[in-house]
Write a protein that holds these residues in place. Structure first.
Motif, mmCIF file in Angstrom:
data_model
loop_
_atom_site.group_PDB
_atom_site.id
_atom_site.type_symbol
_atom_site.label_atom_id
_atom_site.label_comp_id
_atom_site.label_asym_id
_atom_site.label_seq_id
_atom_site.Cartn_x
_atom_site.Cartn_y
_atom_site.Cartn_z
ATOM 1 N N THR A 196 9.670 -57.125 20.932
ATOM 2 C CA THR A 196 9.663 -56.082 21.943
ATOM 3 C C THR A 196 10.572 -56.450 23.102
ATOM 4 O O THR A 196 10.946 -57.614 23.273
ATOM 5 C CB THR A 196 8.232 -55.846 22.487
ATOM 6 O OG1 THR A 196 7.817 -57.016 23.206
ATOM 7 C CG2 THR A 196 7.252 -55.585 21.346
ATOM 8 N N PHE A 197 10.894 -55.464 23.921
ATOM 9 C CA PHE A 197 11.741 -55.701 25.087
ATOM 10 C C PHE A 197 11.056 -56.629 26.091
ATOM 11 O O PHE A 197 11.722 -57.217 26.938
ATOM 12 C CB PHE A 197 12.082 -54.367 25.757
ATOM 13 C CG PHE A 197 13.259 -53.658 25.148
ATOM 14 C CD1 PHE A 197 14.335 -53.250 25.924
ATOM 15 C CD2 PHE A 197 13.297 -53.385 23.785
ATOM 16 C CE1 PHE A 197 15.418 -52.596 25.363
ATOM 17 C CE2 PHE A 197 14.365 -52.728 23.210
ATOM 18 C CZ PHE A 197 15.439 -52.337 23.995
ATOM 19 N N ALA A 198 9.739 -56.769 25.995
ATOM 20 C CA ALA A 198 9.026 -57.667 26.906
ATOM 21 C C ALA A 198 9.474 -59.112 26.722
ATOM 22 O O ALA A 198 9.341 -59.939 27.633
ATOM 23 C CB ALA A 198 7.519 -57.552 26.684
ATOM 24 N N GLU A 199 10.023 -59.438 25.536
ATOM 25 C CA GLU A 199 10.472 -60.794 25.257
ATOM 26 C C GLU A 199 11.875 -61.074 25.797
ATOM 27 O O GLU A 199 12.343 -62.209 25.764
ATOM 28 C CB GLU A 199 10.465 -61.044 23.746
ATOM 29 C CG GLU A 199 9.106 -60.879 23.096
ATOM 30 C CD GLU A 199 8.091 -61.885 23.615
ATOM 31 O OE1 GLU A 199 8.486 -63.047 23.823
ATOM 32 O OE2 GLU A 199 6.931 -61.510 23.830
ATOM 33 N N GLY A 244 18.937 -58.004 28.165
ATOM 34 C CA GLY A 244 18.925 -59.378 27.664
ATOM 35 C C GLY A 244 18.571 -59.492 26.198
ATOM 36 O O GLY A 244 18.011 -60.506 25.756
ATOM 37 N N PHE A 245 18.921 -58.474 25.408
ATOM 38 C CA PHE A 245 18.667 -58.502 23.961
ATOM 39 C C PHE A 245 19.382 -59.689 23.334
ATOM 40 O O PHE A 245 20.573 -59.901 23.539
ATOM 41 C CB PHE A 245 19.156 -57.195 23.333
ATOM 42 C CG PHE A 245 19.239 -57.224 21.823
ATOM 43 C CD1 PHE A 245 18.095 -57.362 21.066
ATOM 44 C CD2 PHE A 245 20.458 -57.116 21.177
ATOM 45 C CE1 PHE A 245 18.161 -57.397 19.685
ATOM 46 C CE2 PHE A 245 20.544 -57.146 19.795
ATOM 47 C CZ PHE A 245 19.382 -57.286 19.043
ATOM 48 N N ASP A 246 18.644 -60.479 22.561
ATOM 49 C CA ASP A 246 19.210 -61.668 21.920
ATOM 50 C C ASP A 246 18.809 -61.656 20.448
ATOM 51 O O ASP A 246 17.644 -61.898 20.115
ATOM 52 C CB ASP A 246 18.680 -62.931 22.598
ATOM 53 C CG ASP A 246 19.376 -64.191 22.103
ATOM 54 O OD1 ASP A 246 19.990 -64.129 21.024
ATOM 55 O OD2 ASP A 246 19.294 -65.222 22.783
ATOM 56 N N PRO A 281 25.935 -58.274 23.108
ATOM 57 C CA PRO A 281 24.866 -57.813 24.002
ATOM 58 C C PRO A 281 24.625 -56.316 23.872
ATOM 59 O O PRO A 281 25.510 -55.556 23.464
ATOM 60 C CB PRO A 281 25.396 -58.167 25.397
ATOM 61 C CG PRO A 281 26.886 -58.174 25.239
ATOM 62 C CD PRO A 281 27.150 -58.658 23.841
ATOM 63 N N LEU A 282 23.436 -55.911 24.215
ATOM 64 C CA LEU A 282 23.070 -54.492 24.270
ATOM 65 C C LEU A 282 22.951 -54.102 25.739
ATOM 66 O O LEU A 282 22.322 -54.811 26.528
ATOM 67 C CB LEU A 282 21.736 -54.255 23.563
ATOM 68 C CG LEU A 282 21.123 -52.857 23.694
ATOM 69 C CD1 LEU A 282 21.988 -51.813 22.999
ATOM 70 C CD2 LEU A 282 19.702 -52.836 23.125
#
Length: 647
Positions: free
Chosen positions: A301-304, A322-324, A391-392
């Motif tokens: 999830t985006f929370a991570e 910060g999508f990794d 990156p997104l």
């Protein structure tokens, strides 16, 4: 939807053997002043401020026993700004100082700045500050966002750096160098322990850029610390149970010693994974059992994510969550499906708003915002972008009712729901090029050294440390024989003489005394003194990084200098070969692929990637010309000397 990613769990049983109940308090080195640059501190290479009155939070690591005193840097550029300054504050709003922003015109140059930090608070080894762009002239508030770029940033510290008195003190909040001492001609167990420790320490400090060097020493001697922020580790293979000992605790020359027999020695590294070393507040410890349990996942999830999930928008703002992709822990990445949930200030009454999802410069989706105030949409990130760790970002725009935009206009609030999800499938991807790392090295990377140069272990350590800084998941390097790495389907790092690496069929290969360049019309050239290369390519459905030379191993040294000078890491390079000849000039090239490619069945020469062919031919030609010239010059000198002696 699959369950969220559960990080690799290390089940470790630690027996702590205390020399005393608790070691003496950590001692301090003499009072010193040192400066660490932004990259060493893991803060990137610049601070880019997009938009006014929007605070950017920065958490600066601080060495134990020292305090930050000065923030220095350069105002490199500013756009859409005529009269402004950057305000630097503590988290409570207390102003520490300001950085004037010049009006950049034809004659304006970048200007340096220095800002005192003596009033900043330090807590848990970090100093938190905020930077806010303030405009004295508001200009067109609904036009393009003002932008400022600060570069060459660094922080000066003053104080008495704490030296370790317990194992838990060794790897504190900031170190600049870790020296790992191994015996000459290290055994497989010692080499495996060194590589595992490099990955663990790099992961512990990620994204800080800590210099880690593996050095060979004689007997039981260890390297000497260069300064109070240097840590020394010695690895010894010896009969008996494994152990971890801090030798000479509380002194500037304190050394961490990992010892044990071939079976127990590599297990001692487990103490330094996932910050477990904080448990060892003693000078002696032992890892008696270390088992690795892999729990693969394909969703999170985006929370991570580590980036921002909200923004105040008046005009256009870019949001980077910060999508990794490495957090998905997939050794064989595919396309990623994103389910985006968001809330925002309703857009109505003639106002206009939109959001663009972008990855790797490609617009993935555009959505208009409306009076509902909610967004529920799905889109897909192509597999090639995922494998390249692109990156997104979301580009959000908002314009109030035409004619009503003024300095008192209220911005739109946009908030991404942390419950938004990303999930991956297994789209086949050809994992070639440097951009395929680190995903191509997950969950395990095999390391093979052919032993033709004593510096190979240190070279492997440098590359593993670089790739680990790009990965949200800890790497698991495994030392294997060269033949096993050649024939495996697991991601690999191979360091070998070019002749020994021939079966891998890299983009630049050797045959007899010739160099083969894998272009559509294969080039065969003779380079008298050889080439040094670092190559990343797809082979056996995996990613292989090969370090090799067709001449002296000295040809490889300029390549590592080149990599160290790059702003990013190995995985940030776009290409598949870094090559240097006897002149020592490193060149980045694309021969087969500049990054991952989705596998598509084609007729004929499907392996050919045409991008960069002309550049590759030109660079090879220059290298050949320089090598031949130097070869002839040296041959001429030796021939002339022979003639003179004969006469």
């Amino acid at each position: 939807m699959s369950s969220r990613l559960i990080r690799r769990l290390w089940c470790v049983l630690i027996a702590v053997l205390a020399v005393g109940m608790i070691a003496a308090p950590a001692s301090a080195a003499p009072l010193t002043t040192t400066t660490l640059d932004w990259r060493q501190l893991g803060l990137g290479t610049a601070v880019d401020i997009d938009g006014a009155d929007a605070p950017i939070s920065i958490s600066v690591p601080v060495p134990e026993g020292m305090a930050p005193t000065v923030l220095s840097g350069v105002v490199a550029s500013a756009t859409v700004i005529s009269d402004a300054f950057v305000q630097v504050t503590r988290n409570d709003g207390t102003i520490l100082g300001t950085i004037p922003i010049p009006r950049f015109g034809a004659d304006q140059r970048s200007i340096p700045f220095r800002l005192p930090l003596t009033r900043i608070d330090v807590s848990d080894g970090r100093a938190d500050l905020r930077m806010i762009l303030r405009l004295n002239d508001s200009g067109d508030v609904c036009g393009p966002d003002p932008q400022v770029s600060l570069t060459n940033l660094g922080v000066s510290y003053t104080g008495s750096a704490q030296v370790p008195s317990t194992i838990s003190d060794v790897f504190g909040s900031v170190v600049d160098t870790v020296l790992i001492s191994v015996p000459r001609e290290p055994s497989a167990a010692v080499s495996q322990t060194a590589l595992g420790l490099v990955a663990a320490v790099s992961d512990h400090y990620r994204p800080q850029r800590v210099s880690i060097d593996v050095v060979e020493t004689s007997g039981d001697s260890a390297a000497s610390p260069q300064n109070p922020l240097t840590r020394v580790v010695q690895i010894r293979e010896q009969p008996g149970r494994g152990s971890i000992t801090l030798d000479r605790p509380g002194r500037a020359d304190a050394t961490l010693i990992l010892s044990g027999d071939a079976a127990s020695l590599p297990e001692q590294v487990a103490l330094f994974r996932d910050n477990l070393s904080g448990l060892a507040e003693t000078t002696t410890a032992e890892v008696t059992e270390a088992t690795e349990r892999e729990v693969q996942g394909s969703s999170t999830t985006f929370a991570e994510f580590s980036g921002r999930l909200n923004a105040e928008v008046l005009g256009t703002t870019t949001l980077r969550p910060g999508f990794d992709p490495t957090a998905l822990a997939l050794g064989r990445p595919g396309q990623v499906d994103v389910h985006l949930l968001a809330r925002y200030t309703p857009v109505n009454g003639g106002a206009r708003g939109s959001v663009l999802a972008v990855s790797g410069g490609e617009v993935l989706q555009t959505k208009a915002l409306n009076e509902s105030g909610t967004l529920d949409t799905r889109f897909t990130i192509p597999a090639a972008q995922v494998a390249a760790n692109e990156p997104l970002e979301f580009r959000i725009s908002y314009e109030p009712v035409p004619g009503e935009c003024n300095p008192r206009s209220v911005p739109m609030t946009f908030q991404i729901d942390p419950a938004s999800t990303v999930s991956s499938d297994s789209t086949p991807v050809r994992m070639g090029g440097f951009a395929s790392i680190p995903l191509g090295w997950q969950p395990t990377v095999q390391v093979a050294l052919d032993g033709t140069d004593p510096g190979q272990l240190d070279a492997a350590a440098q590359l593993i440390a670089s790739v680990q800084r790009s990965s949200a998941v800890a790497l698991s390097p495994v030392l294997v024989p060269l033949d096993q790495a050649m024939n495996s389907e697991t991601g690999a790092l191979v360091i070998a003489d070019a002749k020994n690496a021939q079966p891998l069929n890299p983009p630049i290969n050797t045959a007899d005394s010739a160099t083969l360049v894998d272009l559509p019309s294969q080039i065969r050239v003779s380079i008298p003194e050889g080439l040094g290369t670092v190559q990343a390519f797809a082979q056996n459905s995996r990613t292989v990084v090969l370090v090799s030379t067709s001449g002296s191993w000295d040809l490889v040294d300029p390549l590592f200098t080149f990599l160290d000078e790059q702003q990013g890491e190995l995985a940030n390079l776009r290409g598949d070969v870094v090559v240097a000849g006897v002149a020592g000039q490193a060149e980045l090239m694309t021969i087969r692929a500049d990054g991952p490619k989705v596998e598509v069945e084609q007729v004929g020469m499907s392996w050919v990637v045409w991008l960069g062919i002309s550049v590759a031919v030109l660079v090879i030609g220059v290298l050949v010309a320089v090598s031949v010239m130097l070869y002839r010059r040296r041959f001429g000198e030796s021939h002339g000397s022979a003639d003179a002696s004969t006469s």
